[in-house]
Design a protein around this motif. Structure first.
Motif, PDB file in Angstrom:
ATOM      1  N   SER A  80      35.031  -8.340  42.598  1.00 18.58           N
ATOM      2  CA  SER A  80      34.964  -9.379  41.326  1.00 18.58           C
ATOM      3  C   SER A  80      35.003 -10.388  41.856  1.00 18.58           C
ATOM      4  N   LYS A  81      34.180 -11.084  42.849  1.00 13.52           N
ATOM      5  CA  LYS A  81      34.042 -12.302  42.841  1.00 13.52           C
ATOM      6  C   LYS A  81      32.983 -12.753  42.348  1.00 13.52           C
ATOM      7  N   SER A  82      32.515 -14.214  42.365  1.00  8.63           N
ATOM      8  CA  SER A  82      31.769 -14.573  41.432  1.00  8.63           C
ATOM      9  C   SER A  82      30.522 -16.333  42.196  1.00  8.63           C
ATOM     10  N   GLY A  83      30.169 -16.097  41.664  1.00 12.26           N
ATOM     11  CA  GLY A  83      29.306 -17.731  41.966  1.00 12.26           C
ATOM     12  C   GLY A  83      29.801 -18.217  42.671  1.00 12.26           C
ATOM     13  N   ASP A  84      29.965 -19.864  43.378  1.00  7.42           N
ATOM     14  CA  ASP A  84      30.453 -20.437  44.489  1.00  7.42           C
ATOM     15  C   ASP A  84      31.098 -20.028  45.389  1.00  7.42           C
ATOM     16  N   ASP A  85      32.781 -18.774  44.832  1.00 14.67           N
ATOM     17  CA  ASP A  85      33.670 -18.579  45.143  1.00 14.67           C
ATOM     18  C   ASP A  85      32.726 -17.398  46.065  1.00 14.67           C
ATOM     19  N   LEU A  86      32.358 -16.443  45.375  1.00 10.57           N
ATOM     20  CA  LEU A  86      30.999 -14.942  45.633  1.00 10.57           C
ATOM     21  C   LEU A  86      30.201 -15.235  47.535  1.00 10.57           C
ATOM     22  N   ALA A  87      29.136 -17.308  47.142  1.00 10.68           N
ATOM     23  CA  ALA A  87      28.649 -17.701  48.090  1.00 10.68           C
ATOM     24  C   ALA A  87      29.479 -17.954  48.980  1.00 10.68           C
ATOM     25  N   ALA A  88      30.633 -18.211  49.201  1.00 11.32           N
ATOM     26  CA  ALA A  88      31.115 -18.774  50.114  1.00 11.32           C
ATOM     27  C   ALA A  88      31.729 -17.886  51.325  1.00 11.32           C
ATOM     28  N   TRP A  89      32.292 -17.315  50.329  1.00 13.86           N
ATOM     29  CA  TRP A  89      32.821 -15.525  50.962  1.00 13.86           C
ATOM     30  C   TRP A  89      31.819 -14.694  51.562  1.00 13.86           C
ATOM     31  N   VAL A  90      31.133 -15.168  51.232  1.00 10.93           N
ATOM     32  CA  VAL A  90      29.675 -14.336  51.830  1.00 10.93           C
ATOM     33  C   VAL A  90      28.975 -14.932  52.554  1.00 10.93           C
ATOM     34  N   GLU A  91      29.045 -16.625  53.182  1.00  6.48           N
ATOM     35  CA  GLU A  91      28.801 -17.060  53.998  1.00  6.48           C
ATOM     36  C   GLU A  91      29.729 -17.163  54.918  1.00  6.48           C
ATOM     37  N   ASP A  92      31.021 -16.395  54.565  1.00  3.27           N
ATOM     38  CA  ASP A  92      31.883 -16.588  56.202  1.00  3.27           C
ATOM     39  C   ASP A  92      31.789 -15.894  56.352  1.00  3.27           C
ATOM     40  N   LYS A  93      31.349 -14.457  55.750  1.00  2.52           N
ATOM     41  CA  LYS A  93      31.671 -13.070  56.837  1.00  2.52           C
ATOM     42  C   LYS A  93      30.598 -12.616  57.227  1.00  2.52           C
ATOM     43  N   VAL A  94      29.183 -13.360  56.464  1.00  8.16           N
ATOM     44  CA  VAL A  94      27.892 -13.314  57.291  1.00  8.16           C
ATOM     45  C   VAL A  94      28.472 -14.146  58.944  1.00  8.16           C
ATOM     46  N   ARG A  95      29.099 -15.667  59.162  1.00 11.87           N
ATOM     47  CA  ARG A  95      29.079 -15.976  60.250  1.00 11.87           C
ATOM     48  C   ARG A  95      30.049 -15.536  60.598  1.00 11.87           C
ATOM     49  N   GLN A  96      31.119 -14.662  60.142  1.00 12.36           N
ATOM     50  CA  GLN A  96      32.168 -13.794  61.461  1.00 12.36           C
ATOM     51  C   GLN A  96      31.274 -12.718  62.087  1.00 12.36           C
ATOM     52  N   ASP A  97      30.107 -12.519  60.872  1.00 15.07           N
ATOM     53  CA  ASP A  97      29.501 -11.252  61.875  1.00 15.07           C
ATOM     54  C   ASP A  97      28.786 -11.600  62.812  1.00 15.07           C
ATOM     55  N   MET A  98      28.413 -12.420  62.700  1.00 14.42           N
ATOM     56  CA  MET A  98      27.270 -13.338  63.049  1.00 14.42           C
ATOM     57  C   MET A  98      27.800 -13.738  65.221  1.00 14.42           C
ATOM     58  N   GLU A  99      29.270 -14.161  64.513  1.00 15.45           N
ATOM     59  CA  GLU A  99      29.496 -14.863  65.801  1.00 15.45           C
ATOM     60  C   GLU A  99      30.032 -13.597  66.872  1.00 15.45           C
ATOM     61  N   ARG A 100      30.981 -12.296  66.432  1.00 14.47           N
ATOM     62  CA  ARG A 100      31.329 -11.629  66.741  1.00 14.47           C
ATOM     63  C   ARG A 100      30.057 -11.337  67.420  1.00 14.47           C
ATOM     64  N   ASN A 101      29.043 -10.986  66.575  1.00 12.54           N
ATOM     65  CA  ASN A 101      27.964 -10.201  67.651  1.00 12.54           C
ATOM     66  C   ASN A 101      27.228 -11.325  68.775  1.00 12.54           C
ATOM     67  N   ASP A 102      27.569 -12.997  68.529  1.00 10.54           N
ATOM     68  CA  ASP A 102      26.633 -13.246  69.758  1.00 10.54           C
ATOM     69  C   ASP A 102      27.333 -13.009  70.763  1.00 10.54           C
ATOM     70  N   ARG A 103      29.069 -12.669  70.877  1.00 13.59           N
ATOM     71  CA  ARG A 103      30.631 -12.795  71.330  1.00 13.59           C
ATOM     72  C   ARG A 103      29.918 -11.279  72.804  1.00 13.59           C
ATOM     73  N   GLN A 104      29.959 -10.221  71.515  1.00 11.83           N
ATOM     74  CA  GLN A 104      29.425  -9.341  72.284  1.00 11.83           C
ATOM     75  C   GLN A 104      27.967  -9.520  72.868  1.00 11.83           C
ATOM     76  N   ILE A 105      27.406  -9.703  72.963  1.00 15.45           N
ATOM     77  CA  ILE A 105      25.553 -10.135  73.815  1.00 15.45           C
ATOM     78  C   ILE A 105      26.329 -10.705  74.766  1.00 15.45           C
ATOM     79  N   GLU A 106      26.997 -11.534  74.486  1.00 17.09           N
ATOM     80  CA  GLU A 106      27.337 -12.390  75.982  1.00 17.09           C
ATOM     81  C   GLU A 106      27.923 -11.945  76.693  1.00 17.09           C
ATOM     82  N   ARG A 107      29.394 -10.878  75.969  1.00 18.66           N
ATOM     83  CA  ARG A 107      30.071 -10.579  77.186  1.00 18.66           C
ATOM     84  C   ARG A 107      29.206  -9.077  78.250  1.00 18.66           C
ATOM     85  N   GLU A 108      28.065  -8.453  76.866  1.00 15.15           N
ATOM     86  CA  GLU A 108      27.524  -7.173  77.881  1.00 15.15           C
ATOM     87  C   GLU A 108      26.377  -8.114  79.065  1.00 15.15           C
ATOM     88  N   LYS A 109      25.913  -9.782  78.894  1.00 13.95           N
ATOM     89  CA  LYS A 109      25.658 -10.501  79.410  1.00 13.95           C
ATOM     90  C   LYS A 109      25.944 -10.797  80.797  1.00 13.95           C
TER      91      LYS A 109
END
Length: 139
Positions: free
Chosen positions: A18-47
């Motif tokens: 039940s999120k909408s508008g700016d609240d939804l956009a900020a929440w989605v942006e935060d979750k995508v950023r967290q996932d991308m950072e997690r993925n980058d850390r995983q790649i760095e650890r593997e390297k």
């Protein structure tokens, strides 16, 4: 998972929450950023893990090479020592009691002397056989 797939996934989740508008956009942006950072850390650890394994592999190869060189050096030293011992034995070892290899171990086949008047012929034949068999005059 691509970044667009992440946005779509989190948009669906946000709508269900039940999120909408700016609240939804900020929440989605935060979750995508967290996932991308997690993925980058995983790649760095593997390297880093691969780099550690490569360094360890190189160290192991160097250890094995040093051990191989050490063993080769020891074997070379042993062979040189054996060769020197053989050379010393051959220079200083005179053993007339043991027969030599080759013809020296065989008995010559010389006809028996039946006629005493042919002693010179018999001795000449004996000397030729002794020379052919490698006997020393002392023998």
């Amino acid at each position: 998972m691509s970044e667009l797939d992440l946005y779509a996934r989190y948009l669906d989740m946000g709508a269900k929450l039940s999120k909408s508008g700016d609240d939804l956009a900020a929440w989605v942006e935060d979750k995508v950023r967290q996932d991308m950072e997690r993925n980058d850390r995983q790649i760095e650890r593997e390297k880093q893990r691969e780099e550690r394994e490569e360094r360890e592999s190189q160290r192991q190869l160097k250890r094995e090479e040093r051990e191989s060189q050490r063993q080769l050096g020891c074997r070379k030293l042993e062979m040189e020592t054996q060769l020197k011992n053989i050379e010393l034995e051959s220079k200083h070892h005179v053993d007339t009691a043991t027969p030599r290899q080759g013809y020296g171990t065989q008995k010559p086949k010389i006809p028996l002397l039946f006629d005493p008047s042919q002693v010179d012929l018999y001795l000449g034949r004996f000397e030729r056989h002794a020379t052919a068999f490698g006997w020393h005059e002392s023998e």
